[in-house]
Structures are given as C-alpha cells and as structure tokens.
Design an enzyme around this catalytic site. Structure first.
Site, PDB file in Angstrom:
ATOM      1  N   LYS A 159       0.846  -1.212   0.000  1.00 50.74           N
ATOM      2  CA  LYS A 159       0.000   0.000   0.000  1.00 50.74           C
ATOM      3  C   LYS A 159       0.866   1.240   0.000  1.00 50.74           C
ATOM      4  CE  LYS A 159       0.765   1.082   4.600  1.00 50.74           C
ATOM      5  NZ  LYS A 159       1.532   2.220   5.094  1.00 50.74           N
ATOM      6  N   ASP A 173      -2.347  -1.946  10.481  1.00 51.63           N
ATOM      7  CA  ASP A 173      -2.623  -1.895   9.034  1.00 51.63           C
ATOM      8  C   ASP A 173      -3.235  -3.183   8.497  1.00 51.63           C
ATOM      9  OD1 ASP A 173      -1.610   0.639   8.797  1.00 51.63           O
ATOM     10  OD2 ASP A 173       0.370  -0.009   8.073  1.00 51.63           O
TER      11      ASP A 173
HETATM   12  O1  C5P Z   1       0.241  -1.531  15.014  1.00 46.97           O
HETATM   13  P1  C5P Z   1       1.656  -1.651  14.565  1.00 46.97           P
HETATM   14  O2  C5P Z   1       2.337  -2.878  15.116  1.00 46.97           O
HETATM   15  O3  C5P Z   1       1.839  -1.490  13.102  1.00 46.97           O
HETATM   16  O4  C5P Z   1       2.398  -0.397  15.214  1.00 46.97           O
HETATM   17  C1  C5P Z   1       3.786  -0.326  15.405  1.00 46.97           C
HETATM   18  C2  C5P Z   1       4.085   0.817  16.367  1.00 46.97           C
HETATM   19  O5  C5P Z   1       3.780   2.075  15.754  1.00 46.97           O
HETATM   20  C3  C5P Z   1       3.237   0.805  17.623  1.00 46.97           C
HETATM   21  O6  C5P Z   1       3.831   0.010  18.629  1.00 46.97           O
HETATM   22  C4  C5P Z   1       3.199   2.264  18.014  1.00 46.97           C
HETATM   23  O7  C5P Z   1       4.391   2.624  18.675  1.00 46.97           O
HETATM   24  C5  C5P Z   1       3.199   2.977  16.679  1.00 46.97           C
HETATM   25  N1  C5P Z   1       1.825   3.333  16.222  1.00 46.97           N
HETATM   26  C6  C5P Z   1       1.161   4.393  16.838  1.00 46.97           C
HETATM   27  N2  C5P Z   1      -0.102   4.730  16.422  1.00 46.97           N
HETATM   28  C7  C5P Z   1      -0.708   4.046  15.420  1.00 46.97           C
HETATM   29  C8  C5P Z   1      -0.034   2.968  14.776  1.00 46.97           C
HETATM   30  C9  C5P Z   1       1.238   2.643  15.221  1.00 46.97           C
HETATM   31  O8  C5P Z   1       1.701   5.028  17.738  1.00 46.97           O
HETATM   32  N3  C5P Z   1      -1.938   4.403  15.035  1.00 46.97           N
END
Ligand code: C5P
Length: 298
Positions: free
Chosen positions: A17, A149
């Site tokens: 994406k 995501d």
């Molecule tokens: O959800 P994901 O594992 O992709 O997120 C990785 C890191 O990115 C999270 O641990 C967080 O620190 C940050 N993040 C965030 N807010 C979001 C998505 C991700 O702070 N909406």
C-alpha cells in the site's frame, strides 16, 4: 488479494500500500496515535503458498526481488504470519498444520505495509485452507489484534480511508489508472521510532476530503497536489536517506511527492505510465535505492 489453487496448495498474492494522506489527530491513552489516513493498494505483491500438513506449522521465507535479494523477515514468534496462524488456532481449536512459503517482494521497514499484508493473507488463506468458516467480522477482530494496518489488507480495497489506529476501514472509489514511482532506500525505519519522534502541534489538522475526491475523479494531477504525510518531518529527522530520496523525487517535477507510512519508502504520483518509467530510470541511475513503477491495483 488474489487466490489460486496449485495442486493441494492455496497461493495468495497480497499487495503493498501507499498512504496518499496521513494525518495524526492525537495521542491515545493506549499509547497509539489516532489517525486519519488514505491508503491505496498497489501492484507490488508478496506471495504466500499455503499447503496442508499434518500438525506442524512451518514457515520459510525467500526473496522474490528481481533486482537484489530482499532482507527477509524472521521465521520465528515475531513473524506476523505465524502469529496470525496461532490466533486462528487459539480461536477455533483447530490443530491442522500447514507449510507456508513466503516469497518476499515488498521491502521491509518501508511503510509499504508488507508485514501487515502477509498477516492478512495468512488469516484469509488459512481460514480457507483449514475450512474454519470464520466470518469477515471474526477475521477483522483478529486483524486488529495483529497490527494497525492488517485490517486494510483483509478486503484489499483499491482505496480506503482508515481511522482509529488505522483499523477502521471505509472503502472509497478510485477511478482511472493511477501510476506511481516508488523509491525505497537501503535503510529502513521502525514505525514506533518515527511516532516517538513526532511532535504533535496544536494547529489545524489537515482533511483528507480533497484527495478522496481527486481519487474518485481519477485525477492524477489533483491527487499529486494533495498528497500529505504528517510523519514526513520525524522520518526526515531520523533518516538522511529519506531526505535524499524526497529531494531526488521532487527534482523530477511530478504532480506530487510524499513519504509512505512511516517510511523509508517515498513515492511520486505520475500523470501516466511513461512519466513513471522515465522518472524511474533516472532515479535508478542516481542511487542505491530500489525503484518500482506501480499502478493502483488489487
Ligand atoms: O500496530 P503496529 O504494530 O503497526 O504499530 C507499530 C508501532 O507504531 C506501535 O507500537 C506504536 O508505537 C506505533 N503506532 C502508533 N499509532 C498508530 C499505529 C502505530 O503510535 N496508530
């Protein structure tokens, strides 16, 4: 996501994406950030081959890059594919096994959603392979647990507005063949590190309405003018490569240029395929980055 059977194996092609728009609305009590982002699926795919097996779940990863071998994800507990398989087994009590082979073409730590896309493909593919009968709603619940995501990729809309942590998906129309040149420098960035570097001002937040309208019209020039990513500033602070790639892309005089997700991949919106290809060949000649010409696709 595209599916086909090859003998006993279910083969799933699952896309990358780009974020055409990413605004951070605030920090939440759970430590995540409240987002409003517009994501488009692009024609750059990882492939999962899922083969029934007795009990064990085995994963092997190999590079499908034609230009240079991609760094590969670890085939251990941190791998989102294996975590997706665990979640399904825990939820349903299923004890079937599978051999899972991942052909990696989507660069990692790039902001292109590769790990999330692989996890979504594992959820949908294993639900079919094992005949679990979980509904779309069930799969969305598991997706939200795996990462912010993953929900987007479950239904692979061509374009969607994603809110909340990123897991609340509203599909939107996308007309016309939008073309992009995507540039991924050798280094990657951790999403958590980029969010930590972000300073949230108190000013007005940027709306995604204009870019959603431009995409519905299939208007590349308008889309280009509207691309925006609030994570560009922290990603630039953390990565000299991001600064350099954005500079190179901006010198191409394309309709618009932005960072994707938390980087390090950046992209240019192009008026057509030949503009994307011309820009790509100049960008390949100047640096060590991986350069892709892609179309919005599922
Ligand atoms: O959800 P994901 O594992 O992709 O997120 C990785 C890191 O990115 C999270 O641990 C967080 O620190 C940050 N993040 C965030 N807010 C979001 C998505 C991700 O702070 N909406």
């Amino acid at each position: 996501m595209r599916f086909r059977m090859t003998g006993p194996s279910l083969v799933v092609d699952t896309p990358a994406k780009l974020n055409l728009h990413l605004e951070v609305l605030g920090r939440r009590a759970d430590g995540f950030h409240q987002l409003e982002t517009v994501m488009v699926s692009i024609g750059l795919y990882d492939t999962l081959t899922l083969t029934p097996a007795d009990e064990r779940i085995e994963l092997d990863c190999h590079s499908g890059s034609v230009t240079r071998p991609e760094p590969l994800p670890p085939a251990d507990d941190h791998n989102l594919i294996l975590r997706a398989a665990d979640r399904l087994q825990e939820r349903t009590g299923c004890r079937s096994g599978a051999r899972i082979s991942l052909t990696k073409r989507i660069p990692m730590e790039a902001g292109l959603g590769g790990g999330s896309s692989d996890a979504a493909a594992a959820l949908v593919g294993l639900n079919r392979l094992w005949g679990l009968g979980l509904s779309g709603h069930d799969l969305h619940e598991e997706a939200a647990r795996l990462g912010s995501d993953v929900n987007f990729f479950l239904d692979s809309p061509r374009l969607a507005i994603c809110r909340g942590r990123g897991e609340e998906i509203v599909p939107r129309p996308l007309r016309g063949p939008l073309w992009f040149v995507v540039v991924k420098p050798p280094g990657g960035l951790s999403t958590a590190a980029v969010f930590r570097e972000l300073s949230l001002g108190s000013g007005d937040r940027r709306s995604c309405a204009a870019i959603v309208d431009a995409a519905a019209d299939g208007n590349a020039a308008h889309c280009g003018r509207q691309v925006f990513n609030a994570l560009e500033s922290p990603a630039r602070q953390l990565s000299v490569e991001v600064r350099e790639v954005l500079r190179q892309l901006r010198s191409e005089r394309l309709p618009g240029v932005a960072l994707s997700g938390s980087g390090t991949a950046c992209f240019g919106v192009c008026r057509n395929r030949s503009e994307a290809r011309r820009a790509a060949s100049r960008l390949r000649a100047t640096g060590t980055s991986d350069v892709f010409v892609v179309q919005a696709a599922i």
